[in-house]
Design a protein around this motif. Structure first.
Motif, PDB file in Angstrom:
ATOM      1  N   LEU A 197       0.848  -1.192   0.000  1.00 52.32           N
ATOM      2  CA  LEU A 197       0.000   0.000   0.000  1.00 52.32           C
ATOM      3  C   LEU A 197       0.884   1.243   0.000  1.00 52.32           C
ATOM      4  N   VAL A 198       0.537   2.208  -0.832  1.00 53.97           N
ATOM      5  CA  VAL A 198       1.293   3.454  -0.899  1.00 53.97           C
ATOM      6  C   VAL A 198       0.322   4.621  -0.784  1.00 53.97           C
ATOM      7  N   GLU A 199       0.504   5.420   0.267  1.00 59.24           N
ATOM      8  CA  GLU A 199      -0.352   6.583   0.478  1.00 59.24           C
ATOM      9  C   GLU A 199       0.249   7.816  -0.197  1.00 59.24           C
ATOM     10  N   SER A 200      -0.622   8.736  -0.546  1.00 56.67           N
ATOM     11  CA  SER A 200      -0.193  10.024  -1.085  1.00 56.67           C
ATOM     12  C   SER A 200      -1.280  11.049  -0.825  1.00 56.67           C
ATOM     13  N   GLY A 201      -0.914  12.325  -1.003  1.00 54.59           N
ATOM     14  CA  GLY A 201      -1.908  13.385  -0.889  1.00 54.59           C
ATOM     15  C   GLY A 201      -1.817  14.217   0.371  1.00 54.59           C
ATOM     16  N   GLY A 202      -0.931  13.849   1.281  1.00 51.05           N
ATOM     17  CA  GLY A 202      -0.790  14.640   2.494  1.00 51.05           C
ATOM     18  C   GLY A 202      -0.116  15.968   2.212  1.00 51.05           C
ATOM     19  N   GLY A 203      -0.113  16.820   3.237  1.00 51.31           N
ATOM     20  CA  GLY A 203       0.521  18.113   3.082  1.00 51.31           C
ATOM     21  C   GLY A 203       0.054  19.078   4.146  1.00 51.31           C
TER      22      GLY A 203
ATOM     23  N   GLN B 244      -4.636  24.846   5.635  1.00 53.90           N
ATOM     24  CA  GLN B 244      -5.163  25.733   6.663  1.00 53.90           C
ATOM     25  C   GLN B 244      -6.432  25.164   7.277  1.00 53.90           C
ATOM     26  N   PRO B 245      -6.730  25.539   8.506  1.00 50.56           N
ATOM     27  CA  PRO B 245      -7.999  25.106   9.108  1.00 50.56           C
ATOM     28  C   PRO B 245      -9.177  25.477   8.216  1.00 50.56           C
ATOM     29  N   GLY B 246     -10.105  24.531   8.103  1.00 50.16           N
ATOM     30  CA  GLY B 246     -11.251  24.730   7.224  1.00 50.16           C
ATOM     31  C   GLY B 246     -11.036  24.242   5.806  1.00 50.16           C
ATOM     32  N   GLY B 247      -9.810  23.900   5.485  1.00 46.56           N
ATOM     33  CA  GLY B 247      -9.482  23.447   4.142  1.00 46.56           C
ATOM     34  C   GLY B 247      -9.787  21.986   3.916  1.00 46.56           C
ATOM     35  N   SER B 248      -9.427  21.513   2.723  1.00 45.31           N
ATOM     36  CA  SER B 248      -9.699  20.129   2.329  1.00 45.31           C
ATOM     37  C   SER B 248      -8.450  19.477   1.755  1.00 45.31           C
ATOM     38  N   LEU B 249      -8.400  18.174   1.886  1.00 46.86           N
ATOM     39  CA  LEU B 249      -7.372  17.355   1.264  1.00 46.86           C
ATOM     40  C   LEU B 249      -8.013  16.032   0.870  1.00 46.86           C
ATOM     41  N   ARG B 250      -7.451  15.412  -0.168  1.00 43.49           N
ATOM     42  CA  ARG B 250      -7.862  14.054  -0.513  1.00 43.49           C
ATOM     43  C   ARG B 250      -6.640  13.153  -0.490  1.00 43.49           C
ATOM     44  N   LEU B 251      -6.702  12.153   0.359  1.00 45.55           N
ATOM     45  CA  LEU B 251      -5.635  11.166   0.437  1.00 45.55           C
ATOM     46  C   LEU B 251      -5.951   9.992  -0.485  1.00 45.55           C
ATOM     47  N   SER B 252      -4.903   9.418  -1.048  1.00 43.92           N
ATOM     48  CA  SER B 252      -5.042   8.240  -1.900  1.00 43.92           C
ATOM     49  C   SER B 252      -4.205   7.103  -1.351  1.00 43.92           C
TER      50      SER B 252
ATOM     51  N   ASN C 142      -7.607   0.310  -8.300  1.00 47.21           N
ATOM     52  CA  ASN C 142      -7.039  -0.343  -7.099  1.00 47.21           C
ATOM     53  C   ASN C 142      -6.642   0.702  -6.057  1.00 47.21           C
ATOM     54  N   THR C 143      -7.513   1.665  -5.857  1.00 45.00           N
ATOM     55  CA  THR C 143      -7.192   2.799  -4.991  1.00 45.00           C
ATOM     56  C   THR C 143      -8.347   3.085  -4.045  1.00 45.00           C
ATOM     57  N   VAL C 144      -7.981   3.419  -2.815  1.00 47.17           N
ATOM     58  CA  VAL C 144      -8.945   3.871  -1.818  1.00 47.17           C
ATOM     59  C   VAL C 144      -8.628   5.323  -1.492  1.00 47.17           C
ATOM     60  N   TYR C 145      -9.667   6.113  -1.311  1.00 49.95           N
ATOM     61  CA  TYR C 145      -9.500   7.532  -1.066  1.00 49.95           C
ATOM     62  C   TYR C 145     -10.071   7.918   0.300  1.00 49.95           C
ATOM     63  N   LEU C 146      -9.543   9.014   0.823  1.00 47.63           N
ATOM     64  CA  LEU C 146     -10.124   9.637   2.006  1.00 47.63           C
ATOM     65  C   LEU C 146     -10.257  11.122   1.709  1.00 47.63           C
ATOM     66  N   GLN C 147     -11.482  11.556   1.504  1.00 47.05           N
ATOM     67  CA  GLN C 147     -11.762  12.977   1.295  1.00 47.05           C
ATOM     68  C   GLN C 147     -11.951  13.623   2.652  1.00 47.05           C
ATOM     69  N   MET C 148     -11.150  14.635   2.930  1.00 48.16           N
ATOM     70  CA  MET C 148     -11.182  15.293   4.225  1.00 48.16           C
ATOM     71  C   MET C 148     -11.567  16.755   4.029  1.00 48.16           C
ATOM     72  N   ASN C 149     -12.681  17.143   4.596  1.00 47.09           N
ATOM     73  CA  ASN C 149     -13.173  18.518   4.500  1.00 47.09           C
ATOM     74  C   ASN C 149     -13.240  19.150   5.880  1.00 47.09           C
TER      75      ASN C 149
END
Length: 119
Positions: A4-10, A13-21, A76-83
Motif C-alpha cells: 500500500l502506498v499513500e499520497s496526498g498529504g501536506g 489551513q484550518p477549514g481546508g480540504s485534502l484528498r488522500l489516496s 485499485n485505490t482507496v480515497y479519504l476525502q477530508m473537508n
C-alpha cells in the motif's frame, strides 16, 4: 499479500480540504476491508474510516460528516476525502488492508502520509 502506498498529504489551513489516496499493488476487489488510520504526535494509532468488501463504512465520531472514504476498484485505490479540517486532524495517516489468507486475517499497512492543519 498487498503493498500500500499513500499520497496526498501536506500542509493545509484550518477549514481546508485534502484528498488522500492509497494505491494497492493488487486488485482491491477481493480485499475484505480497507481503511484509514491516523497517529498524532504522542498518541496511539486510531481508526479514522473503514470500508468493507460489501461497501459498509465506519467512521470515527470525530470525523463523521467531514471525512468520506471511497474506493475505485478499477484503479485499485482507496480515497479519504477530508473537508473542514481542524488542527486536531494533524497526524500521519496510514492506509490499512485486511486480507483473509488461508484461515486467518492479516493486516497490511502503508508507510503513511503526513497531514498538517495549521494557519
Amino acid at each position: 499479500q498487498v503493498q500500500l502506498v499513500e499520497s496526498g498529504g501536506g500542509l493545509v489551513q484550518p477549514g481546508g480540504s485534502l484528498r488522500l489516496s492509497c494505491a494497492a499493488s493488487r486488485s482491491i476487489v477481493g480485499i475484505n476491508a480497507m481503511g484509514w488510520y491516523r497517529q498524532a504526535p504522542g498518541k496511539e494509532r486510531a481508526l479514522v474510516a473503514t470500508m468493507t468488501i460489501g461497501g459498509l463504512t465506519n467512521y470515527a465520531d470525530s470525523v463523521k460528516g467531514r471525512f468520506s472514504i471511497s474506493r475505485d476498484n478499477a484503479e485499485n485505490t482507496v480515497y479519504l476525502q477530508m473537508n473542514s479540517l481542524k488542527p486536531e486532524d494533524t497526524a500521519v495517516y496510514y492506509c490499512n488492508a485486511k486480507l483473509l489468507e488461508g484461515a486467518a486475517y492479516n493486516a497490511y499497512w502503508g508507510k503513511g502520509t503526513l497531514v498538517t492543519v495549521s494557519s
